[in-house]
Design an enzyme around this catalytic site. Structure first.
Site, mmCIF file in Angstrom:
data_model
loop_
_atom_site.group_PDB
_atom_site.id
_atom_site.type_symbol
_atom_site.label_atom_id
_atom_site.label_comp_id
_atom_site.label_asym_id
_atom_site.label_seq_id
_atom_site.Cartn_x
_atom_site.Cartn_y
_atom_site.Cartn_z
ATOM 1 N N ASP A 153 9.737 18.413 -7.069
ATOM 2 C CA ASP A 153 9.866 17.517 -5.918
ATOM 3 C C ASP A 153 10.659 18.244 -4.839
ATOM 4 O O ASP A 153 11.696 18.851 -5.112
ATOM 5 C CB ASP A 153 10.569 16.213 -6.329
ATOM 6 C CG ASP A 153 10.443 15.128 -5.268
ATOM 7 O OD1 ASP A 153 10.893 15.365 -4.118
ATOM 8 O OD2 ASP A 153 9.924 14.046 -5.583
ATOM 9 N N ILE A 154 10.156 18.186 -3.626
ATOM 10 C CA ILE A 154 10.767 18.904 -2.502
ATOM 11 C C ILE A 154 12.124 18.284 -2.104
ATOM 12 O O ILE A 154 12.954 18.953 -1.502
ATOM 13 C CB ILE A 154 9.758 18.955 -1.317
ATOM 14 C CG1 ILE A 154 10.055 20.093 -0.372
ATOM 15 C CG2 ILE A 154 9.671 17.650 -0.574
ATOM 16 C CD1 ILE A 154 9.542 21.407 -0.834
ATOM 17 N N ASN A 166 6.479 5.039 -9.145
ATOM 18 C CA ASN A 166 6.517 3.948 -8.188
ATOM 19 C C ASN A 166 5.076 3.564 -7.880
ATOM 20 O O ASN A 166 4.263 4.432 -7.562
ATOM 21 C CB ASN A 166 7.239 4.384 -6.908
ATOM 22 C CG ASN A 166 8.668 4.823 -7.186
ATOM 23 O OD1 ASN A 166 9.368 4.210 -7.979
ATOM 24 N ND2 ASN A 166 9.097 5.898 -6.537
ATOM 25 N N GLN A 185 6.301 3.047 -3.595
ATOM 26 C CA GLN A 185 5.444 4.246 -3.559
ATOM 27 C C GLN A 185 5.242 4.693 -2.111
ATOM 28 O O GLN A 185 4.750 3.927 -1.286
ATOM 29 C CB GLN A 185 4.082 3.942 -4.204
ATOM 30 C CG GLN A 185 3.131 5.135 -4.213
ATOM 31 C CD GLN A 185 1.813 4.845 -4.936
ATOM 32 O OE1 GLN A 185 1.522 3.681 -5.282
ATOM 33 N NE2 GLN A 185 1.016 5.867 -5.153
ATOM 34 N N HIS A 224 1.530 9.554 -8.891
ATOM 35 C CA HIS A 224 2.387 10.658 -9.340
ATOM 36 C C HIS A 224 3.489 10.122 -10.231
ATOM 37 O O HIS A 224 4.101 9.096 -9.949
ATOM 38 C CB HIS A 224 2.962 11.441 -8.163
ATOM 39 C CG HIS A 224 3.642 10.596 -7.129
ATOM 40 N ND1 HIS A 224 2.944 9.840 -6.220
ATOM 41 C CD2 HIS A 224 4.956 10.383 -6.874
ATOM 42 C CE1 HIS A 224 3.795 9.214 -5.442
ATOM 43 N NE2 HIS A 224 5.026 9.504 -5.817
ATOM 44 N N HIS A 232 7.108 10.662 -11.802
ATOM 45 C CA HIS A 232 8.367 11.392 -11.602
ATOM 46 C C HIS A 232 8.976 11.710 -12.963
ATOM 47 O O HIS A 232 9.082 10.825 -13.827
ATOM 48 C CB HIS A 232 9.373 10.528 -10.835
ATOM 49 C CG HIS A 232 9.020 10.258 -9.409
ATOM 50 N ND1 HIS A 232 9.515 10.997 -8.368
ATOM 51 C CD2 HIS A 232 8.219 9.317 -8.850
ATOM 52 C CE1 HIS A 232 9.046 10.524 -7.222
ATOM 53 N NE2 HIS A 232 8.254 9.502 -7.491
HETATM 54 P P1 AMP Z 1 7.181 8.177 -4.114
HETATM 55 O O1 AMP Z 1 8.238 7.414 -3.372
HETATM 56 O O2 AMP Z 1 7.148 7.827 -5.568
HETATM 57 O O3 AMP Z 1 5.827 8.071 -3.445
HETATM 58 O O4 AMP Z 1 7.667 9.678 -4.087
HETATM 59 C C1 AMP Z 1 7.048 10.682 -3.349
HETATM 60 C C2 AMP Z 1 7.789 11.939 -3.683
HETATM 61 O O5 AMP Z 1 7.037 13.033 -3.222
HETATM 62 C C3 AMP Z 1 9.176 12.029 -3.022
HETATM 63 O O6 AMP Z 1 10.150 12.172 -4.047
HETATM 64 C C4 AMP Z 1 9.052 13.269 -2.149
HETATM 65 O O7 AMP Z 1 10.251 14.017 -2.118
HETATM 66 C C5 AMP Z 1 7.929 14.035 -2.812
HETATM 67 N N1 AMP Z 1 7.195 14.926 -1.936
HETATM 68 C C6 AMP Z 1 6.621 14.621 -0.745
HETATM 69 N N2 AMP Z 1 6.014 15.710 -0.233
HETATM 70 C C7 AMP Z 1 6.200 16.713 -1.120
HETATM 71 C C8 AMP Z 1 5.806 18.088 -1.161
HETATM 72 N N3 AMP Z 1 5.092 18.644 -0.182
HETATM 73 N N4 AMP Z 1 6.153 18.829 -2.230
HETATM 74 C C9 AMP Z 1 6.882 18.285 -3.235
HETATM 75 N N5 AMP Z 1 7.271 16.992 -3.249
HETATM 76 C C10 AMP Z 1 6.950 16.225 -2.206
#
Ligand code: AMP
Ligand code: ZN
Length: 134
Positions: free
Chosen positions: A30-31, A86, A93, A99, A101
């Protein structure tokens, strides 16, 4: 899907730090990590939520989450994990591509468990909710 950020990661249009990959699944860091090694596991096909995911690929998902966690276990040796996702706006989400986590956890890291997400059980007691499932 064209404008989906995670589909772009699968297509290698956006870079990622890969943790695990197989035919159907990609797992990457996760970024914006919430813990060291915070990892996201995605099906390579676009599905907004688990309800949209093809049954065959759904069957592969848990084994792939397990393999990803085993990789994290080997590399980082955390004390525990929170693993989940989520789902939908109400579930928090942000990215509309399913996805999972994986949050590695360490003793004394200051976090909580999944019960910390919400505590608002509503007015119905459990007996009455159970009747809705009969
Ligand atoms: P969610 O709130 O469950 O939709 O989480 C989305 C997750 O995706 C967040 O924790 C972001 O930090 C992660 N995310 C978004 N863009 C990227 C990316 N390009 N590379 C890695 N993680 C990402
Ligand atoms: Zn997608």
């Amino acid at each position: 899907m064209k404008d989906c950020i995670f589909c772009k990661i699968v297509a290698k249009e956006i870079p990622n730090y890969t943790v695990y990959e197989d035919n159907h699944v990609l797992a990457f860091l996760d970024i914006h990590p919430r813990t060291k090694g915070h990892t996201i596991v995605i099906p390579k096909v676009h599905a907004e939520t688990i309800f949209d995911l093809n049954e065959e690929i759904a069957k592969d998902l848990l084994p792939s989450v397990k393999k990803t966690a085993e990789r994290i276990e080997h590399v980082l040796q955390p004390d525990g994990y929170n693993i989940g996702w989520n789902h939908g706006d109400a579930g928090g989400q942000d990215v509309p591509h399913l996805h999972i986590h994986i949050l590695p956890r360490w003793e004394g890291d200051g976090g909580t468990n999944m019960h910390g997400i919400i505590h608002n059980p509503g007015a119905m007691n459990v007996d009455d909710v159970a009747k809705l499932f009969v």
